[in-house]
Design an enzyme around this catalytic site. Structure first.
Site, short mmCIF file in Angstrom:
data_model
loop_
_atom_site.label_atom_id
_atom_site.label_comp_id
_atom_site.label_asym_id
_atom_site.label_seq_id
_atom_site.Cartn_x
_atom_site.Cartn_y
_atom_site.Cartn_z
N ILE A 1 -15.76 -22.77 2.61
CA ILE A 1 -15.46 -23.54 3.98
C ILE A 1 -15.89 -22.65 5.17
O ILE A 1 -16.03 -21.49 5.10
CB ILE A 1 -13.86 -23.83 4.05
CG1 ILE A 1 -12.99 -22.64 3.57
CG2 ILE A 1 -13.69 -25.06 2.93
CD1 ILE A 1 -11.59 -23.08 3.93
N SER B 1 4.90 2.36 8.11
CA SER B 1 4.50 1.19 7.02
C SER B 1 5.85 0.60 6.16
O SER B 1 6.36 1.33 5.64
CB SER B 1 3.56 1.86 6.11
OG SER B 1 2.18 1.30 6.14
N LEU C 1 -8.42 -24.77 -4.07
CA LEU C 1 -9.17 -25.80 -4.17
C LEU C 1 -10.69 -25.63 -4.79
O LEU C 1 -11.33 -26.66 -5.14
CB LEU C 1 -9.34 -26.42 -2.69
CG LEU C 1 -8.17 -27.16 -2.15
CD1 LEU C 1 -8.34 -27.41 -0.70
CD2 LEU C 1 -7.93 -28.51 -3.18
N GLY C 2 -11.15 -24.49 -4.81
CA GLY C 2 -12.54 -24.27 -5.17
C GLY C 2 -13.58 -24.60 -4.22
O GLY C 2 -14.54 -25.55 -4.87
N HIS D 1 0.78 -1.10 0.03
CA HIS D 1 -0.09 0.01 -0.06
C HIS D 1 0.80 1.28 0.00
O HIS D 1 0.53 2.42 -0.26
CB HIS D 1 -0.98 0.10 1.26
CG HIS D 1 -0.36 0.36 2.44
ND1 HIS D 1 0.02 -0.82 3.37
CD2 HIS D 1 -0.09 1.46 3.24
CE1 HIS D 1 0.37 -0.36 4.50
NE2 HIS D 1 0.43 1.23 4.43
N ASP E 1 0.06 -7.57 1.28
CA ASP E 1 0.44 -6.12 1.58
C ASP E 1 1.98 -6.22 1.44
O ASP E 1 2.77 -5.50 2.43
CB ASP E 1 -0.06 -5.51 2.90
CG ASP E 1 -0.14 -3.98 2.79
OD1 ASP E 1 0.02 -3.57 1.43
OD2 ASP E 1 -0.06 -3.29 3.47
#
Length: 491
Positions: free
Chosen positions: A300, A244, A296-297, A139, A169
């Site tokens: 869950i 950051s 995995l598609g 960012h 990030d």
């Protein structure tokens, strides 16, 4: 007048203290640091019960004194850098996925949304090799037109963004024209650091360059709902806007985290990306500039005691399969709804988040063993992972120096979608693609009258469209089977 004597319990306690700090005289207290020699000798010789004791001696190394961190600071501060960027204004405010006011990432000045003028920002970073490779937050440098890195010794270099991973990030920079002998710091083992261990942060809070703060590790594996792979270290070492991308050190001078987020309005609560996660991403960022993750598609959720009873399984940890993407890797591998996944690729799974993180660290197209419970019985399946597609609202980054079918005049980037179609990887602000309502993550399945099977097919059709034409597109959201129509005007 008789002297009043201290109690026996109090005198017993005094025998354990450095006698040079105490002195007593009849009728008055003697000045500290200048005790009556006779009184000292008598008090140090025995306890009130007459047991001989050794005279206490003040030892700065063992008496609870604060140890200076100056030698540690001197050894690592040369590798901490100040990152300045010039970039076009952001088109969205806040952090995607975070509740308003809960947490804020920092490094860019707020309140710049919608400004059409270039803006400046700042952050921190650290050099990880002597040739000038720098780690910082995504960012800090996303959308940057110019990145300049300043060293503690006053030298300054322009930097190229080698790679970025918005989901964790993390960003990787390379200093241009660096001499090859720059100071650097190593990445340590964030898995070895314990809650309560001392840590130190160096950065540029509010532009106050090379500020040092120290504290302890407050917690591990924090999920602050910043993204799907949250696994933050929490510290009370003071970090603020401008820190950051800066390093969080252990007491050996190793970087065990990258300072990334704070809780808005709070003090002493900051978060850092663990070094072990950064180390897992580095090879891909160095090689291609992007991170491709296993997939995995599945939909869950955590296994709760209530779900375990309802599913009639004797287990208290795992990830329950709530849904299976039709035709996805999990479906092809034989996974079913209500399966309870307990391990993947040899890594134990105790929650839905743990499964998401474990699969993300595995390479697409790799074959892994998935251990699960089905109907109360253990089962092991061999599953070939797919490549995780960008989800709605996520930024998709094209690989560095790789052929990318991009139609620049339309302001759209494409790559092959999972299964069939062309997935949109990037949409330029103000471009015809943006005006048509296209967004990264959408999948083109039809352009004009022709079905689209790949990114190269879509790019060929789009590039050959006549100027002034209005193309009818059929697109599908990444998490939906339904399609919608869009009209794309060709400039």
């Amino acid at each position: 007048m008789a002297c009043s004597l201290p109690s026996r319990r109090f005198l017993g306690a005094l025998a354990l203290l450095p006698v040079a700090t105490l002195g007593f005289a009849c009728g008055q207290a003697q000045a500290l640091g200048a005790p009556n020699p006779a009184a000292v000798t008598a008090a140090a010789a025995t306890t009130p019960s007459g047991v001989p004791v050794q005279q206490a001696r003040f030892n700065p190394a063992t008496a609870g004194t604060v140890t200076s961190l100056a030698p540690l600071v001197d050894s690592v501060k040369g590798a901490v850098v100040y990152v300045e960027v010039q970039s076009r204004p952001r088109r969205m405010s806040g952090i995607q996925g975070l509740p308003p006011g809960f947490a804020e990432r920092f490094g860019m000045p707020p309140g710049m949304e919608g400004n059409s003028q270039p803006r400046q920002g700042l952050g921190s970073g650290f050099i990880i090799d002597s040739s000038g490779t720098v780690l910082t937050n995504n960012h800090v440098v996303e959308d940057a037109d110019v990145v300049r890195v300043k060293l503690q010794d006053g030298r300054s270099f322009e930097a190229e963004v080698l790679g970025r991973d918005p989901l964790t990030d993390v960003a990787l920079l390379k200093l241009k024209g660096a001499p090859g002998n720059l100071p650097s710091v190593p990445l340590g083992d964030s898995d070895a650091v314990r809650v309560g261990d001392a840590v130190m942060a160096i950065g540029n809070p509010f532009g106050l360059d090379y500020s040092v703060s120290a504290g302890i590790l407050s917690a591990r594996a924090r999920n602050i709902h910043a993204g799907p792979y949250d696994d933050f270290l929490q510290t009370d070492a003071a970090i603020n806007p401008g820190n950051s991308g800066g390093p969080l050190f252990n007491m050996r001078g190793e970087v065990i985290g990258m300072n990334t987020a704070i809780i808005g309005g709070a003090s002493g609560i900051g978060f850092a990306v663990p070094s072990k996660l950064i180390q897992a991403l580095l090879p891909q960022l160095q090689e291609t500039g992007v991170v491709r993750r296993g997939w995995l598609g599945l939909a869950i959720q955590d296994l709760t005691p209530e779900l375990a009873r309802a599913l009639k399984v004797d287990a208290n940890k795992g990830a329950v399969v709530a849904g299976v993407n039709r035709g996805g890797p999990g479906d092809r591998g034989g996974l079913r709804e209500e399966d309870i996944i307990t391990s993947v690729g040899g890594r134990a799974v105790d929650s839905a988040g743990a499964l998401t993180r474990a699969v993300a660290l595995l390479k697409p197209d790799s074959r892994v063993k998935v251990e699960l419970m089905r109907g109360g019985k253990p089962l092991t399946l061999d599953v070939t992972l797919g490549t995780r597609p960008a989800q709605r609202g996520e930024e998709e980054i094209a690989p560095r120096n790789a052929p990318s079918p991009t139609t620049r005049k339309l302001g759209i980037g494409l790559r092959d979608a999972e299964g069939s179609g062309a997935q949109i990887t990037a949409v330029e602000p103000g471009s015809p693609a943006e005006r048509a309502g296209l967004m990264p993550g959408m999948v083109l399945v039809q352009v004009g009258d022709g079905k689209v099977g790949s990114a190269s097919e879509a790019a060929s059709i789009l590039s050959s469209a006549k100027s002034g034409a209005a193309l009818l597109l059929r697109v599908r959201a990444p998490d939906s089977d339904s399609t919608v129509l869009r009209a794309l005007e060709v400039p």
